[in-house]
Design a protein around this motif. Structure first.
Motif, PDB file in Angstrom:
ATOM      1  N   LEU A   1      -2.517   7.396   3.067  1.00 23.68           N
ATOM      2  CA  LEU A   1      -3.279   6.459   3.799  1.00 23.68           C
ATOM      3  C   LEU A   1      -4.444   5.888   3.120  1.00 23.68           C
ATOM      4  CD1 LEU A   1      -3.310   4.372   6.153  1.00 23.68           C
ATOM      5  CD2 LEU A   1      -4.546   6.137   7.679  1.00 23.68           C
ATOM      6  N   ASN A   2      -4.750   4.701   2.535  1.00 25.49           N
ATOM      7  CA  ASN A   2      -5.886   4.098   1.801  1.00 25.49           C
ATOM      8  C   ASN A   2      -6.115   4.904   0.587  1.00 25.49           C
ATOM      9  OD1 ASN A   2      -6.035   2.021   4.066  1.00 25.49           O
ATOM     10  ND2 ASN A   2      -7.429   3.365   5.327  1.00 25.49           N
ATOM     11  N   LYS A   3      -5.037   5.445  -0.083  1.00 27.83           N
ATOM     12  CA  LYS A   3      -5.384   6.142  -1.285  1.00 27.83           C
ATOM     13  C   LYS A   3      -5.890   7.568  -1.066  1.00 27.83           C
ATOM     14  CE  LYS A   3      -5.317   2.414  -4.537  1.00 27.83           C
ATOM     15  NZ  LYS A   3      -5.980   1.663  -5.624  1.00 27.83           N
ATOM     16  N   ARG A   4      -5.727   7.957   0.246  1.00 26.45           N
ATOM     17  CA  ARG A   4      -5.979   9.459   0.437  1.00 26.45           C
ATOM     18  C   ARG A   4      -4.886  10.316   0.962  1.00 26.45           C
ATOM     19  NH1 ARG A   4     -11.453  10.456  -0.284  1.00 26.45           N
ATOM     20  NH2 ARG A   4     -12.748   8.815  -0.205  1.00 26.45           N
TER      21      ARG A   4
ATOM     22  N   LEU B   1      -7.670  12.877   3.047  1.00 29.13           N
ATOM     23  CA  LEU B   1      -8.145  12.358   4.418  1.00 29.13           C
ATOM     24  C   LEU B   1      -8.939  13.275   5.246  1.00 29.13           C
ATOM     25  CD1 LEU B   1      -8.491   9.470   5.514  1.00 29.13           C
ATOM     26  CD2 LEU B   1      -6.697  10.082   6.878  1.00 29.13           C
TER      27      LEU B   1
ATOM     28  N   THR C   1      -2.762   3.481   9.765  1.00 30.65           N
ATOM     29  CA  THR C   1      -3.616   2.192  10.181  1.00 30.65           C
ATOM     30  C   THR C   1      -3.001   1.609  11.387  1.00 30.65           C
ATOM     31  OG1 THR C   1      -4.392   1.743   8.127  1.00 30.65           O
ATOM     32  CG2 THR C   1      -4.865   0.197   9.451  1.00 30.65           C
TER      33      THR C   1
ATOM     34  N   THR D   1      -8.019   3.790  11.498  1.00 32.92           N
ATOM     35  CA  THR D   1      -7.231   5.245  11.352  1.00 32.92           C
ATOM     36  C   THR D   1      -6.889   5.702  12.606  1.00 32.92           C
ATOM     37  OG1 THR D   1      -8.299   4.958   9.075  1.00 32.92           O
ATOM     38  CG2 THR D   1      -7.172   6.896   9.709  1.00 32.92           C
TER      39      THR D   1
ATOM     40  N   ASN E   1       0.890  -1.094  -0.037  1.00 33.15           N
ATOM     41  CA  ASN E   1      -0.114   0.013  -0.081  1.00 33.15           C
ATOM     42  C   ASN E   1       0.726   1.219  -0.088  1.00 33.15           C
ATOM     43  OD1 ASN E   1      -2.590  -1.431   0.312  1.00 33.15           O
ATOM     44  ND2 ASN E   1      -1.614  -2.015   2.483  1.00 33.15           N
TER      45      ASN E   1
END
Length: 322
Positions: free
Chosen positions: A133-136, A258, A286, A291, A105
Protein backbone atom coordinates in the motif's frame (compact mmCIF):
# COMPACT_ATOMS: atom_id res chain seq x y z
CA UNK A 1 -56.47 -39.83 -18.48
CA UNK A 2 -54.90 -36.73 -20.04
CA UNK A 3 -55.09 -34.97 -16.67
CA UNK A 4 -53.33 -37.90 -15.00
CA UNK A 5 -50.56 -37.80 -17.61
CA UNK A 6 -50.02 -34.08 -16.98
CA UNK A 7 -49.81 -34.68 -13.21
CA UNK A 8 -47.34 -37.53 -13.79
CA UNK A 9 -45.21 -35.35 -16.09
CA UNK A 10 -45.14 -32.51 -13.56
CA UNK A 11 -44.14 -34.95 -10.80
CA UNK A 12 -41.31 -36.32 -12.93
CA UNK A 13 -40.04 -32.81 -13.72
CA UNK A 14 -40.14 -31.80 -10.04
CA UNK A 15 -38.25 -34.96 -9.05
CA UNK A 16 -35.64 -34.32 -11.76
CA UNK A 17 -35.09 -30.75 -10.53
CA UNK A 18 -34.72 -31.98 -6.96
CA UNK A 19 -32.14 -34.57 -8.03
CA UNK A 20 -30.19 -31.95 -10.03
CA UNK A 21 -30.16 -29.55 -7.09
CA UNK A 22 -29.07 -32.31 -4.72
CA UNK A 23 -26.25 -33.30 -7.07
CA UNK A 24 -25.06 -29.71 -7.40
CA UNK A 25 -25.16 -29.26 -3.62
CA UNK A 26 -23.07 -32.40 -3.16
CA UNK A 27 -20.60 -31.42 -5.87
CA UNK A 28 -20.10 -27.86 -4.62
CA UNK A 29 -19.83 -28.84 -0.95
CA UNK A 30 -17.56 -31.89 -1.08
CA UNK A 31 -13.94 -31.66 0.00
CA UNK A 32 -11.00 -33.52 -1.60
CA UNK A 33 -9.40 -35.10 1.44
CA UNK A 34 -9.45 -34.05 5.07
CA UNK A 35 -6.64 -32.50 7.04
CA UNK A 36 -5.90 -35.90 8.61
CA UNK A 37 -5.79 -37.87 5.34
CA UNK A 38 -4.05 -35.34 3.09
CA UNK A 39 -0.37 -36.25 3.10
CA UNK A 40 1.16 -36.38 -0.40
CA UNK A 41 4.49 -38.17 -0.79
CA UNK A 42 7.14 -36.07 -2.55
CA UNK A 43 10.18 -37.72 -4.13
CA UNK A 44 12.39 -35.00 -5.66
CA UNK A 45 13.65 -37.38 -8.37
CA UNK A 46 10.08 -37.58 -9.72
CA UNK A 47 9.92 -33.84 -10.44
CA UNK A 48 11.20 -31.34 -13.00
CA UNK A 49 11.09 -27.57 -13.29
CA UNK A 50 10.21 -28.03 -16.99
CA UNK A 51 6.45 -27.51 -16.80
CA UNK A 52 4.76 -28.33 -20.13
CA UNK A 53 1.25 -29.47 -19.12
CA UNK A 54 -1.04 -28.40 -21.99
CA UNK A 55 -3.35 -26.48 -19.65
CA UNK A 56 -0.58 -25.04 -17.47
CA UNK A 57 2.74 -24.54 -19.27
CA UNK A 58 5.55 -22.39 -17.92
CA UNK A 59 7.99 -21.28 -20.61
CA UNK A 60 10.62 -18.84 -19.26
CA UNK A 61 9.99 -15.37 -20.66
CA UNK A 62 6.23 -15.94 -21.05
CA UNK A 63 4.22 -12.91 -19.89
CA UNK A 64 0.44 -12.87 -19.47
CA UNK A 65 -1.56 -9.76 -18.61
CA UNK A 66 -5.10 -9.73 -17.21
CA UNK A 67 -7.65 -7.02 -16.43
CA UNK A 68 -10.67 -6.82 -14.18
CA UNK A 69 -13.11 -4.09 -13.19
CA UNK A 70 -13.87 -4.51 -9.48
CA UNK A 71 -15.89 -2.54 -6.96
CA UNK A 72 -12.61 -0.97 -5.81
CA UNK A 73 -11.37 0.03 -9.26
CA UNK A 74 -9.53 -1.40 -12.28
CA UNK A 75 -7.12 -4.23 -11.62
CA UNK A 76 -4.20 -5.23 -13.82
CA UNK A 77 -2.43 -8.52 -13.16
CA UNK A 78 0.86 -9.54 -14.74
CA UNK A 79 2.10 -13.12 -14.56
CA UNK A 80 5.68 -13.64 -15.73
CA UNK A 81 7.57 -16.94 -15.93
CA UNK A 82 11.10 -16.34 -14.73
CA UNK A 83 14.28 -18.09 -15.85
CA UNK A 84 15.27 -18.73 -12.24
CA UNK A 85 14.28 -21.76 -10.17
CA UNK A 86 13.98 -22.36 -6.44
CA UNK A 87 14.70 -25.59 -4.57
CA UNK A 88 11.77 -26.43 -2.30
CA UNK A 89 11.81 -29.63 -0.24
CA UNK A 90 14.51 -30.92 -2.58
CA UNK A 91 12.43 -30.19 -5.70
CA UNK A 92 13.69 -27.78 -8.37
CA UNK A 93 10.69 -25.49 -9.00
CA UNK A 94 10.05 -22.82 -11.62
CA UNK A 95 9.53 -19.31 -10.22
CA UNK A 96 6.50 -17.35 -11.48
CA UNK A 97 6.24 -13.64 -10.70
CA UNK A 98 2.64 -12.57 -10.06
CA UNK A 99 1.81 -8.89 -9.42
CA UNK A 100 -1.44 -6.96 -9.02
CA UNK A 101 -2.03 -3.23 -9.60
CA UNK A 102 -5.20 -1.38 -8.63
CA UNK A 103 -5.78 1.83 -10.59
CA UNK A 104 -2.07 1.84 -11.42
CA UNK A 105 -0.84 1.28 -7.85
CA UNK A 106 0.94 -1.96 -6.89
CA UNK A 107 -1.04 -3.80 -4.21
CA UNK A 108 0.42 -7.32 -4.31
CA UNK A 109 3.79 -8.80 -5.26
CA UNK A 110 4.22 -12.59 -5.24
CA UNK A 111 6.71 -15.26 -6.33
CA UNK A 112 5.05 -18.68 -6.81
CA UNK A 113 6.88 -22.01 -7.14
CA UNK A 114 5.72 -24.82 -9.46
CA UNK A 115 7.12 -28.16 -10.59
CA UNK A 116 5.79 -31.04 -12.71
CA UNK A 117 5.91 -34.71 -11.74
CA UNK A 118 6.80 -37.54 -14.11
CA UNK A 119 3.12 -38.23 -14.83
CA UNK A 120 2.52 -34.64 -15.96
CA UNK A 121 0.72 -33.26 -12.89
CA UNK A 122 1.74 -29.69 -11.99
CA UNK A 123 2.32 -29.13 -8.28
CA UNK A 124 2.29 -25.91 -6.28
CA UNK A 125 5.12 -25.68 -3.70
CA UNK A 126 4.40 -22.34 -2.04
CA UNK A 127 4.74 -18.60 -2.44
CA UNK A 128 6.61 -15.59 -1.17
CA UNK A 129 3.94 -12.90 -1.15
CA UNK A 130 3.39 -9.44 0.22
CA UNK A 131 0.56 -6.94 0.21
CA UNK A 132 1.57 -3.39 -0.67
CA UNK A 133 0.00 0.00 0.00
CA UNK A 134 1.50 3.32 -1.12
CA UNK A 135 4.80 1.52 -1.90
CA UNK A 136 5.05 0.15 1.62
CA UNK A 137 4.72 -3.50 2.62
CA UNK A 138 1.51 -4.05 4.55
CA UNK A 139 2.11 -7.70 5.47
CA UNK A 140 3.46 -11.04 4.28
CA UNK A 141 0.89 -13.16 6.08
CA UNK A 142 -0.01 -15.25 3.02
CA UNK A 143 3.54 -16.57 2.45
CA UNK A 144 4.15 -20.31 2.86
CA UNK A 145 6.66 -22.95 1.78
CA UNK A 146 6.29 -26.70 1.50
CA UNK A 147 8.06 -28.52 4.31
CA UNK A 148 7.99 -25.51 6.64
CA UNK A 149 5.61 -25.51 9.63
CA UNK A 150 3.55 -28.40 8.26
CA UNK A 151 2.86 -26.88 4.83
CA UNK A 152 2.15 -29.43 2.07
CA UNK A 153 2.11 -29.12 -1.72
CA UNK A 154 -0.99 -29.34 -3.86
CA UNK A 155 -1.84 -30.02 -7.48
CA UNK A 156 -2.56 -26.91 -9.52
CA UNK A 157 -3.29 -28.90 -12.71
CA UNK A 158 -3.68 -32.62 -13.30
CA UNK A 159 -1.95 -34.38 -16.17
CA UNK A 160 -5.21 -35.65 -17.65
CA UNK A 161 -8.07 -33.83 -15.94
CA UNK A 162 -11.59 -35.21 -16.29
CA UNK A 163 -14.92 -33.89 -14.96
CA UNK A 164 -15.38 -35.04 -11.38
CA UNK A 165 -11.73 -34.72 -10.38
CA UNK A 166 -11.31 -32.98 -7.04
CA UNK A 167 -7.97 -31.95 -5.56
CA UNK A 168 -6.23 -29.68 -3.08
CA UNK A 169 -4.14 -26.95 -4.67
CA UNK A 170 -2.24 -26.04 -1.51
CA UNK A 171 -2.21 -26.79 2.20
CA UNK A 172 -0.87 -24.64 5.00
CA UNK A 173 -3.36 -24.77 7.84
CA UNK A 174 -5.14 -21.49 8.44
CA UNK A 175 -3.16 -19.67 5.74
CA UNK A 176 -3.46 -21.46 2.37
CA UNK A 177 -6.22 -24.02 1.87
CA UNK A 178 -7.47 -23.73 -1.73
CA UNK A 179 -8.94 -26.59 -3.76
CA UNK A 180 -10.54 -27.19 -7.14
CA UNK A 181 -12.97 -29.49 -8.94
CA UNK A 182 -12.96 -30.17 -12.68
CA UNK A 183 -16.35 -29.30 -14.20
CA UNK A 184 -16.00 -29.64 -17.97
CA UNK A 185 -13.74 -30.05 -20.99
CA UNK A 186 -14.12 -28.64 -24.50
CA UNK A 187 -15.40 -25.22 -23.41
CA UNK A 188 -15.26 -22.16 -25.70
CA UNK A 189 -14.21 -18.97 -23.92
CA UNK A 190 -14.39 -15.37 -25.13
CA UNK A 191 -11.83 -12.96 -23.66
CA UNK A 192 -10.44 -9.56 -24.61
CA UNK A 193 -7.42 -11.47 -25.93
CA UNK A 194 -9.38 -13.72 -28.32
CA UNK A 195 -11.93 -16.53 -28.56
CA UNK A 196 -10.35 -19.77 -27.32
CA UNK A 197 -11.51 -23.35 -27.80
CA UNK A 198 -11.11 -26.73 -26.09
CA UNK A 199 -10.80 -25.13 -22.66
CA UNK A 200 -10.98 -26.74 -19.23
CA UNK A 201 -13.49 -25.36 -16.70
CA UNK A 202 -12.87 -25.69 -12.96
CA UNK A 203 -14.65 -24.69 -9.78
CA UNK A 204 -12.11 -23.16 -7.37
CA UNK A 205 -12.81 -22.56 -3.69
CA UNK A 206 -11.18 -22.02 -0.30
CA UNK A 207 -11.72 -23.84 2.98
CA UNK A 208 -10.88 -20.58 4.75
CA UNK A 209 -13.19 -18.16 2.95
CA UNK A 210 -16.66 -19.33 1.93
CA UNK A 211 -17.07 -16.34 -0.41
CA UNK A 212 -13.94 -17.20 -2.43
CA UNK A 213 -15.64 -19.28 -5.10
CA UNK A 214 -14.96 -18.91 -8.79
CA UNK A 215 -14.97 -20.61 -12.14
CA UNK A 216 -11.66 -20.73 -14.00
CA UNK A 217 -11.00 -21.57 -17.64
CA UNK A 218 -7.66 -22.98 -18.82
CA UNK A 219 -7.00 -23.14 -22.57
CA UNK A 220 -4.29 -25.17 -24.41
CA UNK A 221 -3.61 -22.35 -26.89
CA UNK A 222 -2.34 -20.22 -23.98
CA UNK A 223 -1.35 -22.99 -21.59
CA UNK A 224 -2.73 -21.14 -18.59
CA UNK A 225 -5.90 -19.68 -17.09
CA UNK A 226 -7.55 -17.17 -19.44
CA UNK A 227 -10.67 -16.25 -17.46
CA UNK A 228 -11.79 -16.22 -13.83
CA UNK A 229 -15.40 -15.46 -12.89
CA UNK A 230 -16.42 -14.86 -9.27
CA UNK A 231 -19.51 -16.92 -8.44
CA UNK A 232 -20.55 -14.45 -5.74
CA UNK A 233 -20.10 -11.10 -7.54
CA UNK A 234 -19.84 -12.08 -11.21
CA UNK A 235 -16.61 -10.06 -11.55
CA UNK A 236 -14.43 -11.20 -14.46
CA UNK A 237 -10.66 -11.33 -14.59
CA UNK A 238 -9.74 -11.95 -18.23
CA UNK A 239 -6.63 -12.32 -20.31
CA UNK A 240 -5.78 -9.36 -22.55
CA UNK A 241 -2.32 -10.31 -23.87
CA UNK A 242 0.31 -13.06 -24.08
CA UNK A 243 3.97 -12.49 -25.00
CA UNK A 244 6.93 -14.84 -25.30
CA UNK A 245 10.62 -13.99 -24.82
CA UNK A 246 9.29 -10.89 -23.06
CA UNK A 247 10.58 -8.74 -20.22
CA UNK A 248 8.55 -8.17 -17.05
CA UNK A 249 7.38 -4.74 -15.98
CA UNK A 250 10.30 -3.34 -13.93
CA UNK A 251 10.13 -3.98 -10.20
CA UNK A 252 8.95 -1.07 -8.09
CA UNK A 253 11.15 0.20 -5.27
CA UNK A 254 9.32 -0.32 -2.00
CA UNK A 255 9.82 1.93 1.02
CA UNK A 256 9.81 -0.65 3.78
CA UNK A 257 7.14 -1.86 6.18
CA UNK A 258 3.97 0.16 6.74
CA UNK A 259 3.65 1.29 10.36
CA UNK A 260 0.29 1.98 11.97
CA UNK A 261 -0.69 3.28 15.40
CA UNK A 262 -3.51 0.75 15.64
CA UNK A 263 -2.36 -2.90 15.59
CA UNK A 264 -4.23 -5.65 13.77
CA UNK A 265 -5.22 -7.18 17.12
CA UNK A 266 -6.71 -3.86 18.22
CA UNK A 267 -8.54 -3.50 14.90
CA UNK A 268 -10.04 -6.97 15.34
CA UNK A 269 -11.25 -6.06 18.83
CA UNK A 270 -12.80 -2.79 17.62
CA UNK A 271 -14.53 -4.55 14.71
CA UNK A 272 -16.06 -7.28 16.87
CA UNK A 273 -17.51 -4.66 19.22
CA UNK A 274 -19.19 -3.12 16.18
CA UNK A 275 -20.34 -6.38 14.56
CA UNK A 276 -20.34 -9.60 16.63
CA UNK A 277 -19.41 -12.71 14.68
CA UNK A 278 -16.51 -14.56 13.07
CA UNK A 279 -13.65 -12.67 11.41
CA UNK A 280 -12.79 -14.18 8.01
CA UNK A 281 -10.17 -11.71 6.77
CA UNK A 282 -8.24 -8.57 7.72
CA UNK A 283 -6.56 -6.30 5.19
CA UNK A 284 -5.10 -2.80 5.10
CA UNK A 285 -6.37 -0.67 2.22
CA UNK A 286 -7.01 2.93 1.24
CA UNK A 287 -10.62 3.58 2.15
CA UNK A 288 -12.47 6.90 2.24
CA UNK A 289 -9.17 8.66 1.61
CA UNK A 290 -7.46 7.08 4.62
CA UNK A 291 -5.25 4.09 5.39
CA UNK A 292 -7.65 1.69 7.03
CA UNK A 293 -8.14 -1.83 8.28
CA UNK A 294 -10.90 -3.67 6.45
CA UNK A 295 -12.14 -6.41 8.77
CA UNK A 296 -14.46 -8.97 7.17
CA UNK A 297 -16.91 -10.51 9.63
CA UNK A 298 -19.70 -13.03 9.21
CA UNK A 299 -22.37 -11.40 11.40
CA UNK A 300 -23.57 -13.87 14.05
CA UNK A 301 -26.97 -12.15 14.13
CA UNK A 302 -27.90 -12.71 10.49
CA UNK A 303 -25.08 -14.59 8.76
CA UNK A 304 -24.34 -11.63 6.47
CA UNK A 305 -20.72 -10.92 5.53
CA UNK A 306 -19.89 -7.40 6.72
CA UNK A 307 -16.83 -5.16 6.31
CA UNK A 308 -15.89 -2.96 9.25
CA UNK A 309 -13.57 -0.17 8.07
CA UNK A 310 -11.30 1.22 10.79
CA UNK A 311 -8.88 4.16 10.61
CA UNK A 312 -5.41 2.62 11.17
CA UNK A 313 -4.15 5.77 12.93
CA UNK A 314 -7.05 6.63 15.24
CA UNK A 315 -9.10 3.44 15.56
CA UNK A 316 -12.24 5.28 14.44
CA UNK A 317 -14.85 3.15 12.69
CA UNK A 318 -15.16 4.88 9.32
CA UNK A 319 -17.91 2.67 7.88
CA UNK A 320 -19.75 -0.63 8.16
CA UNK A 321 -20.57 -2.14 4.79
CA UNK A 322 -22.55 -5.25 3.79
Amino acid sequence: MEKMNKIYLIAVLVLALLLINASLFYFYSKKPGTEETYNPTINPSDFTSNVDNKYFSLTPGKKMVYESVTQDGKERIEIYVMKETKKVMGVEATVVWDRVWLDGNLIEDTKDWYAQDKEGNVWYFGEDTMEVLNKRIVNKAGAWEVGVDGAKPGIIMKANPVPGDSYRQEYYKGVAEDAADVLALGETVTTKYKVLNNCLKTYDYSYLDSSAKEHKYYCPEVGFAVLEVSIESGERLELISVEYNAQPTPAEKLLGQLETKITEAEAREIALKEVPGKITDVAIETKLGKTAYVVEIVDSRNGVETDVIIDSETGEVLAVEN
